[in-house]
Scaffold this motif. Structure first.
Motif, short mmCIF file in Angstrom:
data_model
loop_
_atom_site.label_atom_id
_atom_site.label_comp_id
_atom_site.label_asym_id
_atom_site.label_seq_id
_atom_site.Cartn_x
_atom_site.Cartn_y
_atom_site.Cartn_z
N GLU A 149 0.83 -1.21 0.00
CA GLU A 149 0.00 0.00 0.00
C GLU A 149 0.86 1.25 0.00
O GLU A 149 0.57 2.23 -0.71
CB GLU A 149 -0.93 0.00 1.21
CG GLU A 149 -2.06 -1.03 1.11
CD GLU A 149 -2.96 -1.02 2.32
OE1 GLU A 149 -4.18 -1.29 2.16
OE2 GLU A 149 -2.48 -0.74 3.44
N GLU A 155 -5.14 1.62 -1.59
CA GLU A 155 -5.61 0.74 -0.53
C GLU A 155 -5.83 -0.66 -1.10
O GLU A 155 -6.33 -0.81 -2.22
CB GLU A 155 -6.92 1.27 0.06
CG GLU A 155 -7.44 0.46 1.23
CD GLU A 155 -8.74 0.99 1.80
OE1 GLU A 155 -9.16 0.51 2.87
OE2 GLU A 155 -9.35 1.89 1.16
N THR A 157 -7.68 -4.18 -0.32
CA THR A 157 -8.64 -4.91 0.50
C THR A 157 -9.05 -6.24 -0.11
O THR A 157 -9.79 -7.00 0.50
CB THR A 157 -9.91 -4.07 0.73
OG1 THR A 157 -10.53 -3.79 -0.53
CG2 THR A 157 -9.58 -2.76 1.44
N ASN A 158 -8.60 -6.51 -1.33
CA ASN A 158 -8.98 -7.76 -2.01
C ASN A 158 -7.91 -8.14 -3.03
O ASN A 158 -6.92 -7.42 -3.23
CB ASN A 158 -10.35 -7.60 -2.67
CG ASN A 158 -10.41 -6.43 -3.63
OD1 ASN A 158 -9.53 -6.25 -4.48
ND2 ASN A 158 -11.43 -5.60 -3.51
N GLU A 161 -7.20 -5.74 -6.04
CA GLU A 161 -6.39 -4.59 -5.66
C GLU A 161 -4.93 -4.98 -5.44
O GLU A 161 -4.02 -4.17 -5.68
CB GLU A 161 -6.98 -3.93 -4.41
CG GLU A 161 -8.31 -3.23 -4.70
CD GLU A 161 -9.06 -2.81 -3.46
OE1 GLU A 161 -10.05 -2.06 -3.60
OE2 GLU A 161 -8.68 -3.24 -2.34
N HIS A 183 -2.12 -10.55 5.30
CA HIS A 183 -2.84 -9.56 6.09
C HIS A 183 -4.33 -9.48 5.72
O HIS A 183 -5.10 -8.85 6.45
CB HIS A 183 -2.22 -8.17 5.93
CG HIS A 183 -0.93 -8.00 6.68
ND1 HIS A 183 0.27 -8.51 6.23
CD2 HIS A 183 -0.66 -7.38 7.86
CE1 HIS A 183 1.22 -8.21 7.09
NE2 HIS A 183 0.69 -7.52 8.09
N LEU A 184 -4.72 -10.06 4.61
CA LEU A 184 -6.13 -10.02 4.22
C LEU A 184 -6.92 -11.10 4.96
O LEU A 184 -6.37 -12.11 5.40
CB LEU A 184 -6.28 -10.21 2.71
CG LEU A 184 -5.69 -9.11 1.83
CD1 LEU A 184 -6.00 -9.40 0.36
CD2 LEU A 184 -6.22 -7.74 2.22
N GLU A 185 -8.23 -10.90 5.05
CA GLU A 185 -9.09 -11.87 5.72
C GLU A 185 -9.39 -13.04 4.78
O GLU A 185 -9.27 -12.93 3.56
CB GLU A 185 -10.41 -11.20 6.14
CG GLU A 185 -10.23 -10.05 7.13
CD GLU A 185 -9.73 -10.53 8.49
OE1 GLU A 185 -10.07 -11.67 8.86
OE2 GLU A 185 -9.02 -9.76 9.15
#
Length: 274
Positions: A149, A155, A157-158, A161, A183-185
């Protein structure tokens, strides 16, 4: 050279020292050895840290770092190299100068700016230093999500990206971009590998463990060692990912310290699996 002797593949790490032994120079040297390379080092900083966080950072002088890198590269046949925590623009520029001269072959740039604990390890200004001075000479750059980032200025988030960030980072000059997705869910941990044209995904089931200190250092060091040993990039990436995943699995059963513990770099917990 004496008759019958051999020269093992040599890898060089340029990074900070971790007094807790889980990340930085200590993790790199263990990962080098576990992946078949003889490890050499140039220390950028001495940190006081443990599994709970970073308590103090003492940067080396530019003269000291220059002398360390020069001492190693002038005597050893270095086949693979990597950076970790650099800590300042001045130290980054020393490394970039060696890279510019071709002294750091197949350089893996792990842009360590934020520790697992969340501690900031580098000033914000160093981001532009990576872009301008070091990434043009990187063979592979291996940021995690927060670092990607910062480098890409978007940003993440998926997965889409992540791909966009890899494309943006690639414009700064590295041959390959590898973004770590831990770091992503999600139930899976998905990494992105971008070769300038094509995107590959490396997927593993997420391992439920707090012991992830030094994961990024370990992966980049394993990758540098695999390359030093002559593996082509696709195989080196796969081998480094497999090794790091197994080191996380092994360390997941450990109780070392009271925070984010280290990995099992030598796979003591399951030596028959690697």
């Amino acid at each position: 050279m004496y008759p019958g002797t051999r020269t093992p593949p040599v890898a060089l790490t340029i990074a900070g020292s971790d007094s807790g032994g889980g990340a930085g120079i200590q993790a790199d040297l263990k990962a080098f050895a576990a992946n078949g390379a003889y490890g050499t080092s140039a220390i950028t900083a001495v940190t006081a840290q443990n599994t709970k966080g970073v308590l103090a950072i003492d940067l080396m002088s530019p003269l000291s770092l220059y002398a360390q890198i020069d001492a190693v590269t002038s005597d050893f046949f270095v086949r693979g190299s990597k950076t970790g925590m650099l800590g300042s623009i001045e130290l980054l520029e020393i490394v970039a100068d060696f890279a510019r001269r071709g002294t750091l072959p197949k350089l893996i740039v792990d842009p360590v700016m934020i520790a697992t604990s969340g501690d900031i390890l580098s000033p914000q200004s160093i981001v532009s230093g990576y872009r301008e001075f070091l990434l043009p000479y990187a063979y592979v750059v291996t940021p995690n999500i927060p670092e990607a980032e910062l480098l890409s200025e978007i940003e993440i988030t998926n997965q889409s990206e992540m791909v966009r960030a890899a494309q943006l980072i690639h414009r700064f000059g590295p041959k390959y971009v590898y973004i770590k997705g831990g770091h992503l869910e999600g139930d899976e941990s998905i990494d992105i590998f971008f070769d300038g044209q094509n995107v590959s995904n490396l997927r593993t089931n997420r391992i439920a463990t707090p012991n992830t200190h030094g994961t990024g250092c370990t992966f980049s060091a394993a990758l540098a060692a695999q390359i030093a040993c002559g593996q082509p990039i696709d195989q080196a990436i796969r081998n480094a990912k497999i090794y790091t995943t197994k080191a996380i699995m092994g360390g997941s059963s450990w109780a070392l310290g009271s925070g984010a513990g280290p990995l099992d770099h030598f796979l003591w917990s399951h030596p028959d699996q690697f």
